[in-house]
Write an enzyme that holds these catalytic residues in place. Sequence first.
Site, PDB file in Angstrom:
ATOM      1  CB  SER A  91      -0.759  -0.119   1.302  1.00 52.35           C
ATOM      2  OG  SER A  91      -0.086  -0.325   2.498  1.00 52.35           O
ATOM      3  CB  THR A 198      -1.886   5.251   4.111  1.00 55.61           C
ATOM      4  OG1 THR A 198      -2.445   5.312   2.811  1.00 55.61           O
ATOM      5  CG2 THR A 198      -1.189   6.582   4.276  1.00 55.61           C
ATOM      6  CB  THR A 216      -0.775   6.115   0.509  1.00 50.74           C
ATOM      7  OG1 THR A 216      -1.647   5.016   0.400  1.00 50.74           O
ATOM      8  CG2 THR A 216      -1.244   7.213  -0.237  1.00 50.74           C
ATOM      9  NE  ARG A 226      -8.913   7.909  -4.161  1.00 51.24           N
ATOM     10  CZ  ARG A 226      -8.301   7.605  -3.075  1.00 51.24           C
ATOM     11  NH1 ARG A 226      -6.986   7.628  -2.978  1.00 51.24           N
ATOM     12  NH2 ARG A 226      -8.725   7.764  -1.797  1.00 51.24           N
ATOM     13  CG  ASP A 229      -6.409  10.876   2.898  1.00 52.77           C
ATOM     14  OD1 ASP A 229      -6.281  10.016   2.332  1.00 52.77           O
ATOM     15  OD2 ASP A 229      -6.334  10.878   4.080  1.00 52.77           O
ATOM     16  CB  THR A 249      -4.464   5.490   7.741  1.00 48.51           C
ATOM     17  OG1 THR A 249      -4.323   4.385   6.647  1.00 48.51           O
ATOM     18  CG2 THR A 249      -5.091   4.748   9.140  1.00 48.51           C
ATOM     19  N   GLY A 250      -6.801   5.400   6.029  1.00 50.25           N
ATOM     20  CA  GLY A 250      -8.115   4.945   5.693  1.00 50.25           C
ATOM     21  C   GLY A 250      -8.783   5.640   4.440  1.00 50.25           C
ATOM     22  N   GLY A 252      -9.568   8.040   1.836  1.00 50.07           N
ATOM     23  CA  GLY A 252      -9.412   9.246   1.903  1.00 50.07           C
ATOM     24  C   GLY A 252     -10.602  10.321   1.350  1.00 50.07           C
TER      25      GLY A 252
HETATM   26  C1  SD4 Z   1      -6.296   7.201   0.140  1.00 49.51           C
HETATM   27  N1  SD4 Z   1      -5.873   7.178   2.710  1.00 49.51           N
HETATM   28  O1  SD4 Z   1      -5.689   7.183  -0.650  1.00 49.51           O
HETATM   29  C2  SD4 Z   1      -5.346   6.896   1.460  1.00 49.51           C
HETATM   30  C3  SD4 Z   1      -4.779   5.461   1.637  1.00 49.51           C
HETATM   31  C4  SD4 Z   1      -5.296   4.746   2.576  1.00 49.51           C
HETATM   32  O2  SD4 Z   1      -6.966   3.028   2.957  1.00 49.51           O
HETATM   33  O3  SD4 Z   1      -5.066   4.875   3.704  1.00 49.51           O
HETATM   34  N2  SD4 Z   1      -6.505   3.688   2.432  1.00 49.51           N
HETATM   35  O4  SD4 Z   1      -7.217   7.265   0.390  1.00 49.51           O
END
Ligand code: SD4
Length: 343
Positions: A91, A198, A216, A226, A229, A249-250, A252
């Site tokens: 990732s 991330t 990330t 795309r 965040d 994280t998570g 975005g």
């Molecule tokens: C995103 N926050 O690209 C980042 C990647 C991530 O679950 O954390 N994905 O959205």
Amino acid sequence: MTSRRSFLKRIGIGFPAFSLLGLASFSSKAQEPHFGSDNQKAAIKPVVLSTWKFGFAANEKAWEVLNSGGRALDAVEQGVQVSENDPKVTSVGLGGLPDREGKVSLDACIMDEKGNCGAVAYLQGIKNPIRVARLVMEKTPHIMLAGKGAQNFALSQGFSLENLLTEESKARWEKWKLESNSDSNPDKPEINVEDHDTIGMIALDKNGDLSGACTTSGLAWKMHGRVGDSPIIGAALYVDNEVGAATATGKGEAVMKSLGSFLIVEFMRQGMSPQEACEKAIRRITERQPDAKEFQVGYLAINKQGETGAYSIQKGFTYNAFDPNRKEQNTSGHRFETAIRTY
Ligand code: SD4
């Protein structure tokens, strides 16, 4: 020297609550926090926090820098590169899972104690976007470069082009293509809830200065072009050297809607602890975004005193916390339905 128990009493946290915050495993050699004659709480430092299980190795690198008196900015930049360089971390950087067209594109940002920041978005073929982000910060009048322009800038700085799509990531992409119909399902990237995501890292150095970095390959199978965040200052990362730092994280898109990291720093400025600020920023998402049960967002925060916080929408958000008294991996699991935090 003040005893640990009386220190906890003085800052208003009983021992059980302190354990709940994931800070209970002080070793017998732990340095005791102490008070100056003005009864000010001494800062715990250095401190480094990072997201997900793989961040432990990144923290170890950052810790080397911090422990030898180095700058938090150098610590976070070097720390997150451990993940960027590891092809098994699918990732971040090399080996990152591609978009639905099979292209690996990277997002990253960095911010220092003076409020300087740099970012790259949709960068292809360059293994260490965090280094490029730092160079954008230090060598250009801009904050963010994207796409081909970011790649050209990296090449001008001596980086070389590499194929970042490893055989393993390519095989997973090919399997995904077989199993999904991406044309009829354009809005369904893979939302990671577990221990692969991330890396966001925030640190307080021995000098009392804060910095942070985030890098990330973004959501797997995202639409081509795309950007999430992770390169957005205020969304995935924010540092204010007077107050604290936060990283995300998570999903975005959910973080961008609420500028989560900036929000957390502002909550800390209003007097909240890092833990309270992370929880309130997660509530901002769960209360306003009706589909919040479907995805994960996790936040980490440090304040100027070296106190830390972590919170997430879903269970399973793992993070790493190093300070002079601990080197730990914790899980910040928020049960969405019952709003009970479990560690
Ligand atoms: C995103 N926050 O690209 C980042 C990647 C991530 O679950 O954390 N994905 O959205």
